[in-house]
Design a protein around this motif. Structure first.
Motif, PDB file in Angstrom:
ATOM      1  N   VAL A  57       0.820  -1.213   0.000  1.00  0.00           N
ATOM      2  CA  VAL A  57       0.000   0.000   0.000  1.00  0.00           C
ATOM      3  C   VAL A  57       0.855   1.265   0.000  1.00  0.00           C
ATOM      4  CG1 VAL A  57      -0.237   0.184   2.525  1.00  0.00           C
ATOM      5  CG2 VAL A  57      -2.041   1.061   1.039  1.00  0.00           C
ATOM      6  N   GLU A  58       2.051   1.213   0.598  1.00  0.00           N
ATOM      7  CA  GLU A  58       2.888   2.415   0.638  1.00  0.00           C
ATOM      8  C   GLU A  58       3.435   2.770  -0.740  1.00  0.00           C
ATOM      9  OE1 GLU A  58       6.146   1.791   3.268  1.00  0.00           O
ATOM     10  OE2 GLU A  58       6.961   0.084   2.173  1.00  0.00           O
ATOM     11  N   ARG A  59       3.420   1.816  -1.675  1.00  0.00           N
ATOM     12  CA  ARG A  59       3.903   2.064  -3.031  1.00  0.00           C
ATOM     13  C   ARG A  59       2.769   2.277  -4.032  1.00  0.00           C
ATOM     14  NH1 ARG A  59       8.424  -2.774  -3.581  1.00  0.00           N
ATOM     15  NH2 ARG A  59       9.780  -2.118  -1.863  1.00  0.00           N
ATOM     16  N   ALA A  60       1.538   2.121  -3.581  1.00  0.00           N
ATOM     17  CA  ALA A  60       0.395   2.163  -4.491  1.00  0.00           C
ATOM     18  C   ALA A  60       0.173   3.567  -5.049  1.00  0.00           C
ATOM     19  CB  ALA A  60      -0.856   1.688  -3.770  1.00  0.00           C
ATOM     20  N   SER A  61      -0.167   3.640  -6.322  1.00  0.00           N
ATOM     21  CA  SER A  61      -0.507   4.913  -6.955  1.00  0.00           C
ATOM     22  C   SER A  61      -1.935   5.295  -6.584  1.00  0.00           C
ATOM     23  CB  SER A  61      -0.391   4.790  -8.472  1.00  0.00           C
ATOM     24  OG  SER A  61      -1.355   3.878  -8.967  1.00  0.00           O
ATOM     25  N   ASP A  62      -2.329   6.519  -6.916  1.00  0.00           N
ATOM     26  CA  ASP A  62      -3.699   6.954  -6.647  1.00  0.00           C
ATOM     27  C   ASP A  62      -4.695   6.071  -7.389  1.00  0.00           C
ATOM     28  OD1 ASP A  62      -2.742   8.957  -5.043  1.00  0.00           O
ATOM     29  OD2 ASP A  62      -2.846  10.515  -6.583  1.00  0.00           O
ATOM     30  N   ALA A  63      -4.336   5.676  -8.611  1.00  0.00           N
ATOM     31  CA  ALA A  63      -5.220   4.796  -9.393  1.00  0.00           C
ATOM     32  C   ALA A  63      -5.357   3.432  -8.717  1.00  0.00           C
ATOM     33  CB  ALA A  63      -4.677   4.632 -10.812  1.00  0.00           C
ATOM     34  N   ASP A  64      -4.258   2.943  -8.150  1.00  0.00           N
ATOM     35  CA  ASP A  64      -4.304   1.661  -7.427  1.00  0.00           C
ATOM     36  C   ASP A  64      -5.242   1.756  -6.226  1.00  0.00           C
ATOM     37  OD1 ASP A  64      -2.472   0.433  -9.120  1.00  0.00           O
ATOM     38  OD2 ASP A  64      -0.750   1.089  -7.926  1.00  0.00           O
ATOM     39  N   LEU A  65      -5.147   2.854  -5.497  1.00  0.00           N
ATOM     40  CA  LEU A  65      -5.972   3.021  -4.301  1.00  0.00           C
ATOM     41  C   LEU A  65      -7.455   3.056  -4.657  1.00  0.00           C
ATOM     42  CD1 LEU A  65      -3.882   5.677  -2.316  1.00  0.00           C
ATOM     43  CD2 LEU A  65      -3.888   3.197  -2.043  1.00  0.00           C
ATOM     44  N   ARG A  67      -8.813   1.663  -7.400  1.00  0.00           N
ATOM     45  CA  ARG A  67      -9.197   0.353  -7.914  1.00  0.00           C
ATOM     46  C   ARG A  67      -9.378  -0.668  -6.795  1.00  0.00           C
ATOM     47  NH1 ARG A  67      -5.257  -0.319 -11.319  1.00  0.00           N
ATOM     48  NH2 ARG A  67      -3.901  -1.653 -10.059  1.00  0.00           N
ATOM     49  N   LEU A  68      -8.517  -0.609  -5.778  1.00  0.00           N
ATOM     50  CA  LEU A  68      -8.546  -1.606  -4.717  1.00  0.00           C
ATOM     51  C   LEU A  68      -9.488  -1.252  -3.578  1.00  0.00           C
ATOM     52  CD1 LEU A  68      -4.743  -2.433  -4.726  1.00  0.00           C
ATOM     53  CD2 LEU A  68      -6.597  -3.922  -5.481  1.00  0.00           C
ATOM     54  N   GLY A  69     -10.017  -0.029  -3.568  1.00  0.00           N
ATOM     55  CA  GLY A  69     -11.076   0.309  -2.640  1.00  0.00           C
ATOM     56  C   GLY A  69     -10.626   1.049  -1.390  1.00  0.00           C
ATOM     57  N   PRO A  70     -11.591   1.658  -0.671  1.00  0.00           N
ATOM     58  CA  PRO A  70     -11.270   2.497   0.491  1.00  0.00           C
ATOM     59  C   PRO A  70     -10.662   1.743   1.660  1.00  0.00           C
ATOM     60  CG  PRO A  70     -13.649   2.192   0.283  1.00  0.00           C
ATOM     61  CD  PRO A  70     -13.035   1.661  -0.969  1.00  0.00           C
ATOM     62  N   ASP A  71     -11.050   0.476   1.863  1.00  0.00           N
ATOM     63  CA  ASP A  71     -10.469  -0.288   2.969  1.00  0.00           C
ATOM     64  C   ASP A  71      -8.975  -0.502   2.747  1.00  0.00           C
ATOM     65  OD1 ASP A  71     -12.847  -0.442   4.292  1.00  0.00           O
ATOM     66  OD2 ASP A  71     -13.366  -2.444   3.571  1.00  0.00           O
ATOM     67  N   TYR A  72      -8.591  -0.755   1.505  1.00  0.00           N
ATOM     68  CA  TYR A  72      -7.161  -0.901   1.186  1.00  0.00           C
ATOM     69  C   TYR A  72      -6.457   0.438   1.325  1.00  0.00           C
ATOM     70  CZ  TYR A  72      -2.932  -1.704  -1.598  1.00  0.00           C
ATOM     71  OH  TYR A  72      -1.622  -1.793  -2.019  1.00  0.00           O
ATOM     72  N   ALA A  73      -7.063   1.506   0.843  1.00  0.00           N
ATOM     73  CA  ALA A  73      -6.449   2.832   0.920  1.00  0.00           C
ATOM     74  C   ALA A  73      -6.211   3.263   2.355  1.00  0.00           C
ATOM     75  CB  ALA A  73      -7.330   3.851   0.194  1.00  0.00           C
ATOM     76  N   ALA A  74      -7.078   2.819   3.279  1.00  0.00           N
ATOM     77  CA  ALA A  74      -6.907   3.164   4.696  1.00  0.00           C
ATOM     78  C   ALA A  74      -5.605   2.619   5.249  1.00  0.00           C
ATOM     79  CB  ALA A  74      -8.090   2.638   5.505  1.00  0.00           C
ATOM     80  N   GLY A  75      -5.071   1.603   4.624  1.00  0.00           N
ATOM     81  CA  GLY A  75      -3.815   1.034   5.083  1.00  0.00           C
ATOM     82  C   GLY A  75      -2.634   1.958   4.911  1.00  0.00           C
ATOM     83  N   ARG A  76      -2.743   2.963   4.017  1.00  0.00           N
ATOM     84  CA  ARG A  76      -1.638   3.914   3.822  1.00  0.00           C
ATOM     85  C   ARG A  76      -1.330   4.642   5.125  1.00  0.00           C
ATOM     86  NH1 ARG A  76       0.036   7.028  -0.600  1.00  0.00           N
ATOM     87  NH2 ARG A  76      -0.199   5.128  -1.828  1.00  0.00           N
ATOM     88  N   ARG A  77      -2.358   5.146   5.784  1.00  0.00           N
ATOM     89  CA  ARG A  77      -2.158   5.853   7.058  1.00  0.00           C
ATOM     90  C   ARG A  77      -1.651   4.902   8.138  1.00  0.00           C
ATOM     91  NH1 ARG A  77      -7.046   7.664   5.174  1.00  0.00           N
ATOM     92  NH2 ARG A  77      -8.196   6.322   6.622  1.00  0.00           N
TER      93      ARG A  77
END
Length: 505
Positions: A57-65, A67-77
């Motif tokens: 998740v720390e390497r994911a692009s905005d498009a990745d976040l 595509r993979l959904g808000p629960d995955y994006a929450a992992g960045r923080r």
């Protein structure tokens, strides 16, 4: 800031706490313990922290976040918080043993010893406490044809998507049961993949078992997320429910999925089949450490025996997250925090009052996070038809052992899977039973007419992961180790030979 460790040679000889696994539970345990002054070391096999749920998740692009959904994006923080923690962290590290400490390692006061390989070097490190946060494994899904090219586990496809941005290029079919099946379908559809069908194998009778828990589920965060996910997938692709049998067909390569619904049969042409029927706790390191375990009928899997703090039957070893029972990312994080907090109390870094105040706060959060899990367990419990296959179906992929062979051996009266392993080599391959254990156990239990808990699990011994000869050679040559291998030790002291003789004499 975390201290990144690149080689086992750079490890300290001892730590207050060693955490295994950098998913939500492991990271949370490490952060919590470090805030109370413990010297914490966290080891993880992956390239980046986050576990499977937050992989890369720390390497994911905005498009990745997106595509993979808000629960995955929450992992960045979540991962960013970990990067600021006062923790020693080793990526690409293999933990292959947890056991009683060798008195010659560390200061002699540490109760536990952890065997770790990192950077081509193996080292035993001592620890006062160990928290196992090794997560879960995908449940075996043995159907006819599941070993042919073009068929893979849904979790494997998700790993490729998260870690490398790779998605299927051909006609893709998903089959099985469980929330991950629909989550992956939604993610693939958002990535532009041609998902031509989702085949749901969830037994119809599961609704009756889940119904008493529906109100708790409706009041949980899972309900709106799940409903949105189902509608999203149904709107974009064909969903086939009530499948009672599946067969992957093709001439050396998957080309179609044959679906049976009672007496009717449907054939769907495709290029890739992704299979999934839930996940089960990853027990290998837990059992190798000697922790007690039991069969969970609702989960249809074994789970370790732990108390409310996560403590196992082995003193000093705690288990948190999906490694202790499937609870999801949020609950895993809270279980990790509780385990880290308990370690701080046990090592006298906090008082009873501070502990109880923080424990009560975490217990309330954990209860909220677990709301709705009982409904999910009952609703998506996989059918025994798919858990225990017909005779011709391969069970052990590593050794190519079919279910019929296991039934032949079971008829001889073998008491457990370890004896079955001796006769057939089932579970002896590179996966060490990860892909066949549950199937083999349930099959044997069925043949004997007993519960799986009475049959038991594979006996697991360290090292639970491959260790090279070079890594073994790099281990410290303590007297105890030399005596164990050679039977004696010769050493020079003050110009004289001091010989400790062993059992070879």
């Amino acid at each position: 800031m975390i201290q990144s460790i690149q080689s086992a040679a750079d490890l300290a000889p001892a730590y207050d706490l060693v955490v295994v696994g950098a998913g939500p539970a492991g990271i949370s345990a490490a952060i919590e313990a470090s805030t109370h002054g413990l010297a914490v070391f966290l080891a993880d096999e992956n390239e980046t922290p986050g576990g499977q749920i937050y992989r890369s998740v720390e390497r994911a692009s905005d498009a990745d976040l997106v595509r993979l959904g808000p629960d995955y994006a929450a992992g960045r923080r979540f991962v960013e918080r970990f990067q600021r923690a006062d923790v020693s962290y080793a990526r690409r590290a293999t933990v292959w043993n947890v056991g009683p400490a060798d008195e010659e390692i560390g200061d002699g006061a540490h109760a536990l010893e952890v065997g770790i390989s990192l950077g081509g070097i193996a080292r035993p490190i001592a620890a006062h406490r160990v928290i196992l946060a090794t997560g879960a494994l995908e449940r075996p899904f043995p159907i006819p044809g599941w070993t042919m090219p073009g068929v893979m586990a849904a979790g494997g496809a998700q790993i490729l998507m998260k870690s490398s941005g790779l998605v299927p290029s051909g006609r893709t079919i998903l089959a099985g049961t469980g929330p991950l099946l629909y989550l992956l379908a939604s993610q693939l559809l958002r990535a532009g993949v041609s998902v031509i069908a989702v085949v749901d194998t969830t037994p119809v009778e599961n609704w009756r078992l889940a119904l008493p828990h529906v109100l708790s589920f409706a009041a949980s965060p899972y309900a709106p997320k799940g409903l949105k996910l189902l509608l999203d997938v149904q709107r974009q692709t064909c969903v086939i429910r009530g499948a009672t049998a599946l067969e992957a067909v093709g001439s050396g390569q998957f080309s179609a999925l044959r679906i049976h619904r009672g007496n009717k049969s449907v054939r769907i042409e495709g290029d890739l089949l992704l299979l999934h029927q839930g996940i089960a706790p990853n027990l290998n390191l837990t059992l190798a450490a000697g922790c007690d375990y039991s069969w969970d009928e609702h989960l249809a899997a074994f789970r370790p025996t732990i108390d409310a703090r996560g403590a196992s039957s082995v003193p000093g070893v705690s288990i948190a997250g999906d490694a202790a029972g499937i609870v999801g990312a949020v609950a895993s994080a809270h279980q990790g925090e509780l385990a880290g907090l308990s370690a701080a109390l046990d090592l006298n870094r906090i008082g009873q009052g501070v502990y109880e105040q923080r424990r009560n706060e975490l217990t309330r959060k954990l209860a909220r996070a677990l709301r709705g899990r009982t409904f999910i367990e009952h609703r998506f419990r996989p059918s025994k038809t798919y858990r225990v296959p017909e005779d011709a179906t391969i069970v052990c992929r590593c050794e190519e052992i079919a279910a019929g062979k296991l039934r032949e051996v079971a008829a001889l009266g073998v008491p457990g899977p370890n004896q079955m392993k001796t006769f057939t080599r089932c579970g002896m391959g590179p996966c060490q039973g990860r892909l066949c254990s549950l199937t083999a156990v349930e099959l044997l239990a069925q043949c004997r007419g007993v519960a799986p808990g009475e049959v038991g699990y594979y006996r697991l011994r360290p090292p639970i992961k491959p260790v090279t000869l070079g890594e073994l050679a790099a281990l410290p040559h303590t007297e105890a180790a030399i005596v164990a291998v050679a039977g004696f030790v010769e050493r020079a002291a003050d110009g004289a030979q001091d010989v400790i003789h062993g059992s070879h004499q």
